[in-house]
Enzyme design. Sequence first.
Site, PDB file in Angstrom:
ATOM      1  N   GLN A  11      13.696 -32.005  15.426  1.00 35.91           N
ATOM      2  CA  GLN A  11      14.047 -31.790  14.004  1.00 35.91           C
ATOM      3  C   GLN A  11      13.225 -30.644  13.416  1.00 35.91           C
ATOM      4  OE1 GLN A  11      15.103 -35.540  11.658  1.00 35.91           O
ATOM      5  NE2 GLN A  11      13.299 -36.188  12.787  1.00 35.91           N
ATOM      6  N   THR A  66       7.977 -39.224  19.975  1.00 33.23           N
ATOM      7  CA  THR A  66       8.217 -39.716  18.612  1.00 33.23           C
ATOM      8  C   THR A  66       8.956 -41.057  18.575  1.00 33.23           C
ATOM      9  OG1 THR A  66      10.234 -38.394  18.515  1.00 33.23           O
ATOM     10  CG2 THR A  66       8.252 -37.410  17.568  1.00 33.23           C
ATOM     11  N   TYR A 129       1.904 -45.245  19.105  1.00 38.07           N
ATOM     12  CA  TYR A 129       2.259 -43.923  18.567  1.00 38.07           C
ATOM     13  C   TYR A 129       1.156 -43.432  17.621  1.00 38.07           C
ATOM     14  CZ  TYR A 129       4.697 -40.463  15.663  1.00 38.07           C
ATOM     15  OH  TYR A 129       5.041 -39.332  14.964  1.00 38.07           O
TER      16      TYR A 129
HETATM   17  P1  NDP Z   1      11.743 -35.047  17.267  1.00 40.76           P
HETATM   18  O1  NDP Z   1      11.740 -36.329  17.994  1.00 40.76           O
HETATM   19  O2  NDP Z   1      12.966 -34.595  16.533  1.00 40.76           O
HETATM   20  O3  NDP Z   1      11.344 -33.871  18.267  1.00 40.76           O
HETATM   21  C1  NDP Z   1      10.355 -34.019  19.232  1.00 40.76           C
HETATM   22  C2  NDP Z   1      10.620 -32.978  20.276  1.00 40.76           C
HETATM   23  O4  NDP Z   1       9.657 -33.147  21.322  1.00 40.76           O
HETATM   24  C3  NDP Z   1      12.007 -33.077  20.908  1.00 40.76           C
HETATM   25  O5  NDP Z   1      12.653 -31.828  20.872  1.00 40.76           O
HETATM   26  C4  NDP Z   1      11.700 -33.466  22.358  1.00 40.76           C
HETATM   27  O6  NDP Z   1      12.562 -32.891  23.275  1.00 40.76           O
HETATM   28  C5  NDP Z   1      10.324 -32.837  22.511  1.00 40.76           C
HETATM   29  N1  NDP Z   1       9.688 -33.363  23.698  1.00 40.76           N
HETATM   30  C6  NDP Z   1       9.532 -34.639  24.088  1.00 40.76           C
HETATM   31  N2  NDP Z   1       8.945 -34.688  25.289  1.00 40.76           N
HETATM   32  C7  NDP Z   1       8.744 -33.395  25.686  1.00 40.76           C
HETATM   33  C8  NDP Z   1       8.194 -32.788  26.818  1.00 40.76           C
HETATM   34  N3  NDP Z   1       7.721 -33.506  27.859  1.00 40.76           N
HETATM   35  N4  NDP Z   1       8.130 -31.448  26.845  1.00 40.76           N
HETATM   36  C9  NDP Z   1       8.616 -30.691  25.841  1.00 40.76           C
HETATM   37  N5  NDP Z   1       9.164 -31.215  24.739  1.00 40.76           N
HETATM   38  C10 NDP Z   1       9.224 -32.563  24.664  1.00 40.76           C
HETATM   39  O7  NDP Z   1      10.486 -35.079  16.292  1.00 40.76           O
HETATM   40  P2  NDP Z   1      10.253 -34.390  14.887  1.00 40.76           P
HETATM   41  O8  NDP Z   1      10.742 -32.993  14.895  1.00 40.76           O
HETATM   42  O9  NDP Z   1      10.731 -35.324  13.847  1.00 40.76           O
HETATM   43  O10 NDP Z   1       8.648 -34.427  14.865  1.00 40.76           O
HETATM   44  C11 NDP Z   1       7.850 -33.255  14.817  1.00 40.76           C
HETATM   45  C12 NDP Z   1       6.420 -33.681  14.616  1.00 40.76           C
HETATM   46  O11 NDP Z   1       6.286 -34.412  13.410  1.00 40.76           O
HETATM   47  C13 NDP Z   1       5.854 -34.564  15.731  1.00 40.76           C
HETATM   48  O12 NDP Z   1       4.525 -34.202  15.985  1.00 40.76           O
HETATM   49  C14 NDP Z   1       5.893 -35.956  15.120  1.00 40.76           C
HETATM   50  O13 NDP Z   1       4.904 -36.789  15.683  1.00 40.76           O
HETATM   51  C15 NDP Z   1       5.614 -35.642  13.671  1.00 40.76           C
HETATM   52  N6  NDP Z   1       6.132 -36.648  12.748  1.00 40.76           N
HETATM   53  C16 NDP Z   1       7.461 -37.023  12.793  1.00 40.76           C
HETATM   54  C17 NDP Z   1       7.935 -38.007  11.949  1.00 40.76           C
HETATM   55  C18 NDP Z   1       9.370 -38.445  11.969  1.00 40.76           C
HETATM   56  O14 NDP Z   1       9.757 -39.262  11.117  1.00 40.76           O
HETATM   57  N7  NDP Z   1      10.198 -37.937  12.884  1.00 40.76           N
HETATM   58  C19 NDP Z   1       7.050 -38.663  10.957  1.00 40.76           C
HETATM   59  C20 NDP Z   1       5.691 -38.171  10.988  1.00 40.76           C
HETATM   60  C21 NDP Z   1       5.274 -37.205  11.856  1.00 40.76           C
HETATM   61  P3  NDP Z   1      13.857 -33.663  23.790  1.00 40.76           P
HETATM   62  O15 NDP Z   1      14.821 -33.564  22.639  1.00 40.76           O
HETATM   63  O16 NDP Z   1      14.256 -32.877  24.991  1.00 40.76           O
HETATM   64  O17 NDP Z   1      13.423 -35.052  24.088  1.00 40.76           O
END
Ligand code: NDP
Length: 302
Positions: A11, A66, A129
């Site tokens: 996202q 996440t 988490y």
């Molecule tokens: P998303 O789950 O949308 O995105 C996480 C991304 O990490 C995905 O694109 C995923 O790829 C990628 N990923 C997972 N495993 C790997 C790997 N081994 N190598 C490379 N990429 C990987 O999360 P958000 O964009 O929502 O979150 C962004 C940040 O914000 C994170 O640090 C999260 O902890 C933090 N956050 C998010 C919240 C939420 O409500 N979502 C709330 C608070 C904080 P793939 O799609 O291929 O799995």
Amino acid sequence: MKLLLLGKNGQVGWELQRSLAPLGEVIALDRKSVNGLCGDVSDLQTLAQTIRRVRPDVIINAAAHTAVDKAESEQDLALRLNAEAPEVMALEAKSLGALLVHYSTDYVFDGSGSAARKEGDATGPLSVYGRTKLEGEERIAATHCRHLIFRTSWVYAARGGNFAKTMLRLAQEREALSVINDQWGAPTGADLIADVTAHAIRHVASNTADLGLYHLVAAGEANWHGYASHVIAETRKIRPDQALKVQEIAAISAAAFPTPARRPLNSRLSTQKLQARMQLHLPDWQQGVNRMLQEILSTCSL
Ligand code: NDP
């Protein structure tokens, strides 16, 4: 300026591809290998090699584990993605003199009380988490690399699945919904997070004293029941032609909806520090949610 973006299709990662573009050359990776560069952050050795080959001025880490409930049974993977990988990025950033931008979460707190947490307040994660994300923050800080860490909450984006879309689907299928009303936070758009990130990268280039940890969420507060009610009322305004079956949205407590991972009841985060140091105004959460609804409702029927 050369920027290395990891987790480009999440996202926040997706929105960062847009917001970082005016800052310089952006090398955006997902977990696949492209042109000999691999963005799989679970492979720590390859991750370090990728950073050494790119030699970026800024590393932006939008990759994370996440899946909050799944993390309870995937502790090793959550630790690797949320703590060990960010530490590798920080060590590489330190040796290159690069800036590391990383994201963390309201889940580092225990959710007690009702006050908005400040950056320096005591942490107390309730889940794997939350614990691994906190460890990621701590490992980055311990390297003393130049860094920005943004703790955010309840992230949504027009792209992909989100809470609002789930509520709209259920509102079409059912006459009554039950939604939690005792977890409080601020729904925050991935677009806002990405735009603030770009602003902050520019800001710290000439204000190095402002590096560090920040809370970054939209203004105002909501619980999931209020959020769902807002989404449904706004949808009825934007698309009166769309028949939503739902007549009643019942408020229930989180205790009535057990999940593998415990979540904080109070996820309110104070953004005073960010607004003051970086001269920013954070809009009310309804503004971004309404915009996301306009976007998804104009491109598809429910
Ligand atoms: P998303 O789950 O949308 O995105 C996480 C991304 O990490 C995905 O694109 C995923 O790829 C990628 N990923 C997972 N495993 C790997 C790997 N081994 N190598 C490379 N990429 C990987 O999360 P958000 O964009 O929502 O979150 C962004 C940040 O914000 C994170 O640090 C999260 O902890 C933090 N956050 C998010 C919240 C939420 O409500 N979502 C709330 C608070 C904080 P793939 O799609 O291929 O799995």
